[in-house]
Design an enzyme around this catalytic site. Structure first.
Site, PDB file in Angstrom:
ATOM      1  N   SER A  86       0.797  -1.239   0.000  1.00 14.17           N
ATOM      2  CA  SER A  86       0.000   0.000   0.000  1.00 14.17           C
ATOM      3  C   SER A  86       0.825   1.282   0.000  1.00 14.17           C
ATOM      4  CB  SER A  86      -0.949   0.009   1.203  1.00 14.17           C
ATOM      5  OG  SER A  86      -2.011  -0.893   0.980  1.00 14.17           O
ATOM      6  N   LYS A  89       0.128   3.592  -2.808  1.00 14.04           N
ATOM      7  CA  LYS A  89      -0.978   4.556  -2.762  1.00 14.04           C
ATOM      8  C   LYS A  89      -0.480   6.004  -2.726  1.00 14.04           C
ATOM      9  CE  LYS A  89      -4.612   1.721  -0.565  1.00 14.04           C
ATOM     10  NZ  LYS A  89      -4.004   0.399  -0.359  1.00 14.04           N
ATOM     11  N   SER A 141      -5.805   2.830   4.737  1.00 17.85           N
ATOM     12  CA  SER A 141      -5.293   2.155   3.552  1.00 17.85           C
ATOM     13  C   SER A 141      -6.409   1.429   2.816  1.00 17.85           C
ATOM     14  CB  SER A 141      -4.184   1.161   3.927  1.00 17.85           C
ATOM     15  OG  SER A 141      -3.386   0.858   2.815  1.00 17.85           O
TER      16      SER A 141
END
Length: 388
Positions: A86, A89, A141
């Site tokens: 993640s 991101k 997340s």
């Protein structure tokens, strides 16, 4: 005649080399095998630092950098291509933040709610502001929040992936390839500790990104009524003085990944870690403590490259402006006039089409080819006169 043709051909070839030489050198330098950011920044697992010895950490790769100067102060396998989880991101946010109106309302879908991995709780039929979805993306997340945001943008998820890869290239993140904007373990998806540092640097330069990254808590609506509290997964925010947050990540294949930043004593540092079995917050804390403590003794081992749009022309040494705290940004004064003169000459030469440089030798060749014909005519006339 053979000698004459050889001379003309040599002149043409020499002229072509004069014209194309500098351009070829530039192309060669761009395609060189030197790692992005400096020769010491390789894929090797050897720890690179100068001035002090950093603490041992469990991550397979890491980078510690000053985001204000761009100096990399310590690194381990910074260009190793690993699964980002993640932490990717951050790149997703860099693409979507400038494109979406934070006041827009987005209606949750079955596709949002059914996505794999971590979720913040996007329910079908409920309305969410873009602003709240960004909070769900950063703090929890939430892959469901990422999907809802990407679909809300023009072109949906495929266009977001395309824009992410394009932006990665513009930032100089050549180790990154995106196939899923959530950061899940998709085939062909990878990044590096170096690239994550580039994303953090670009993100922290945006007030909205920095705000989301450092937000500790938010409230997210429940399916029927009410809301629940969401806490930021980046524990650095809660136990480290000067912490700016940024992003954590975890998948089975990527293991623990991390981007953290902190500001102390006038310095803003970012630490990125990849492929760590556990204890990632502790490792980040130890690296940040060591860097802040040893800062004045450290010599940069590399640099975070400038984005393509912001890059300046290269200097005579081919490395561009040097913003390192340990080096001068300008060439020696005595060389500047020569550099300017060279630049003027080269810029003028490059504007002339290559074929134009071949014209003078061929004109000379035509003149010399006419001469034997004239000589033959003269000799013919002389012979005729003698016969009479």
């Amino acid at each position: 005649m053979r000698v004459l043709l050889t001379v003309c051909a040599t002149a043409v070839a020499s002229t072509a080399l004069v014209v194309t030489g500098p351009l070829a050198a530039t192309a060669a330098s761009q395609g060189a095998s030197t790692p992005v950011g400096g020769a010491q920044l390789t894929t090797e697992s050897t720890v690179v630092a100068a001035g002090a010895t950093p603490p041992a950490v469990q991550a397979s790769a890491y980078v510690v950098a000053d985001v204000d100067t761009g100096d990399i102060l310590a690194a381990k396998a910074p260009h190793a291509k690993l699964r980002p989880a993640s932490t990717l991101k951050t790149l997703t946010a860099l693409v979507l933040l400038p494109r979406l109106n934070k006041a827009d309302q987005v209606i949750g879908t079955n596709q949002d709610a059914g996505i794999e991995g971590s979720k913040v709780g996007v329910y079908p039929g409920l309305r969410y502001s873009v602003d709240l979805l960004f909070q769900g993306m950063f703090l929890a997340s939430g892959n469901d929040a990422v999907h809802a945001l990407a679909v809300h943008d023009k072109g949906g998820v495929p266009a977001t992936i395309q824009r992410m890869n394009k932006l990665a290239g513009e930032l100089g993140a050549r180790d990154t390839n995106v196939t899923d904007p959530t950061g899940l373990d998709a085939d062909g998806q990878y990044s590096s500790a170096y690239d994550l540092a580039l994303f953090a640097q670009a993100g922290l330069a945006r007030p909205d990104f920095a705000k989301y990254a450092s937000t500790k808590y938010t409230n997210f609506p429940l399916a029927k009524k009410g809301s629940y509290q969401v806490a930021n997964q980046n524990k650095l925010l809660f136990n480290y003085d000067g912490a700016l947050g940024v992003k954590t990540g975890y998948t089975t294949l990527a293991r623990n990944t991390f981007i953290g930043a902190a500001r102390r004593n006038g310095h803003t540092l970012v630490v990125t870690l990849m492929n760590s079995p556990h204890g990632i917050t502790e490792d980040a804390t130890n690296l940040l403590d060591w860097t802040f403590k040893s800062y004045d003794a450290l010599t940069p081992v590399g640099t975070l490259v400038k984005p393509v749009a912001a890059a300046r022309p290269k200097t005579a040494e081919g490395n561009g402006p040097n913003t390192s705290k340990k080096a001068s940004a300008l060439p020696p004064r005595r060389n500047r006039a020569a550099l300017v003169a060279t630049a003027i000459v080269q810029s003028t030469v490059y504007k002339v089409p290559v074929w134009a440089y071949a014209a003078p030798p061929f004109l000379l060749l035509a003149l010399f080819l006419r001469r034997p014909k004239a000589l033959r005519a003269r000799a013919k006339a002389a012979n005729k006169a003698r016969r009479h």
